[in-house]
Design an enzyme around this catalytic site. Structure first.
Site, PDB file in Angstrom:
ATOM      1  N   CYS A  94       0.851  -1.191   0.000  1.00 51.64           N
ATOM      2  CA  CYS A  94       0.000   0.000   0.000  1.00 51.64           C
ATOM      3  C   CYS A  94       0.885   1.239   0.000  1.00 51.64           C
ATOM      4  O   CYS A  94       1.774   1.379   0.836  1.00 51.64           O
ATOM      5  CB  CYS A  94      -0.894  -0.016   1.238  1.00 51.64           C
ATOM      6  SG  CYS A  94      -1.902   1.465   1.437  1.00 51.64           S
TER       7      CYS A  94
ATOM      8  N   CYS B 101       0.459   3.234   3.516  1.00 54.90           N
ATOM      9  CA  CYS B 101       0.963   2.761   4.815  1.00 54.90           C
ATOM     10  C   CYS B 101       2.058   1.705   4.728  1.00 54.90           C
ATOM     11  O   CYS B 101       2.640   1.342   5.743  1.00 54.90           O
ATOM     12  CB  CYS B 101      -0.192   2.239   5.668  1.00 54.90           C
ATOM     13  SG  CYS B 101      -0.846   0.629   5.142  1.00 54.90           S
TER      14      CYS B 101
ATOM     15  N   CYS C 141      -7.159  -1.339   1.690  1.00 56.63           N
ATOM     16  CA  CYS C 141      -6.094  -1.820   2.557  1.00 56.63           C
ATOM     17  C   CYS C 141      -6.690  -2.005   3.955  1.00 56.63           C
ATOM     18  O   CYS C 141      -7.291  -1.086   4.505  1.00 56.63           O
ATOM     19  CB  CYS C 141      -4.959  -0.801   2.597  1.00 56.63           C
ATOM     20  SG  CYS C 141      -3.661  -1.200   3.793  1.00 56.63           S
TER      21      CYS C 141
ATOM     22  N   CYS D 293      -4.936   0.537   6.718  1.00 57.01           N
ATOM     23  CA  CYS D 293      -5.171   1.988   6.793  1.00 57.01           C
ATOM     24  C   CYS D 293      -6.482   2.428   6.154  1.00 57.01           C
ATOM     25  O   CYS D 293      -6.843   3.596   6.224  1.00 57.01           O
ATOM     26  CB  CYS D 293      -4.008   2.761   6.188  1.00 57.01           C
ATOM     27  SG  CYS D 293      -3.872   2.628   4.388  1.00 57.01           S
TER      28      CYS D 293
ATOM     29  N   CYS E   2      -8.609  -5.668  -9.638  1.00 54.34           N
ATOM     30  CA  CYS E   2      -8.256  -4.570 -10.535  1.00 54.34           C
ATOM     31  C   CYS E   2      -7.814  -3.412  -9.650  1.00 54.34           C
ATOM     32  O   CYS E   2      -8.640  -2.720  -9.040  1.00 54.34           O
ATOM     33  CB  CYS E   2      -9.485  -4.217 -11.372  1.00 54.34           C
ATOM     34  SG  CYS E   2      -9.165  -2.945 -12.595  1.00 54.34           S
TER      35      CYS E   2
END
Length: 138
Positions: free
Chosen positions: A49, A52, A98, A101, A123
């Protein structure tokens, strides 16, 4: 919802570019075919991510769906992502965020006929990810 990483809007804006903020924190979408991460990889990578740093996907599950965004058939582990029903744009889709976060990553689609073990296509906006070489020892 409560996340392990929580920041104020001002903190997110200070850490992310305007484009990253739009996608990750406002559930935007990057333009199709603009991500350098779209196509399948020749070497092992881990995708984290961008907001984070949580490790989310790996190149072993990445495939070239020719849809304009990086595509994976599974996350590293189910607890790395969360799924939210998305009824925007007059349809029902499954948003992928995510789990650490709460940042928007993209959407997951099922039953599109890709020859993958899961029949799923995650996607994912390339701008939501950062890529690093996988540790050969793992």
């Amino acid at each position: 919802m409560s996340y392990q990483i929580e920041k104020t809007d001002a903190e997110w804006r200070a850490e992310l570019t305007p484009e990253e903020y739009h996608v990750l924190r406002e559930a935007g979408t990057e333009r199709a075919f603009t991500s350098p991460l779209e196509h399948a990889d020749d070497q092992p990578f881990v995708y984290s991510c961008r907001a984070c740093g949580a490790e989310l996907f790996e190149s072993a599950t990445k495939f070239d769906a020719q849809c304009g965004w990086p595509s994976f058939y599974a996350p590293l582990a189910e607890d790395r992502v969360e799924y939210i029903e998305d009824r925007s744009f007059g349809t029902v889709r499954t948003e992928v965020r995510c789990a650490r976060c709460g940042s928007h990553l993209g959407h997951v689609f099922q039953g599109e006929g890709f020859a993958t073990p899961t029949d799923l296509r995650y996607c994912i906006n390339g701008i939501s990810l950062q890529r690093r070489a996988a540790d050969p020892a793992s």
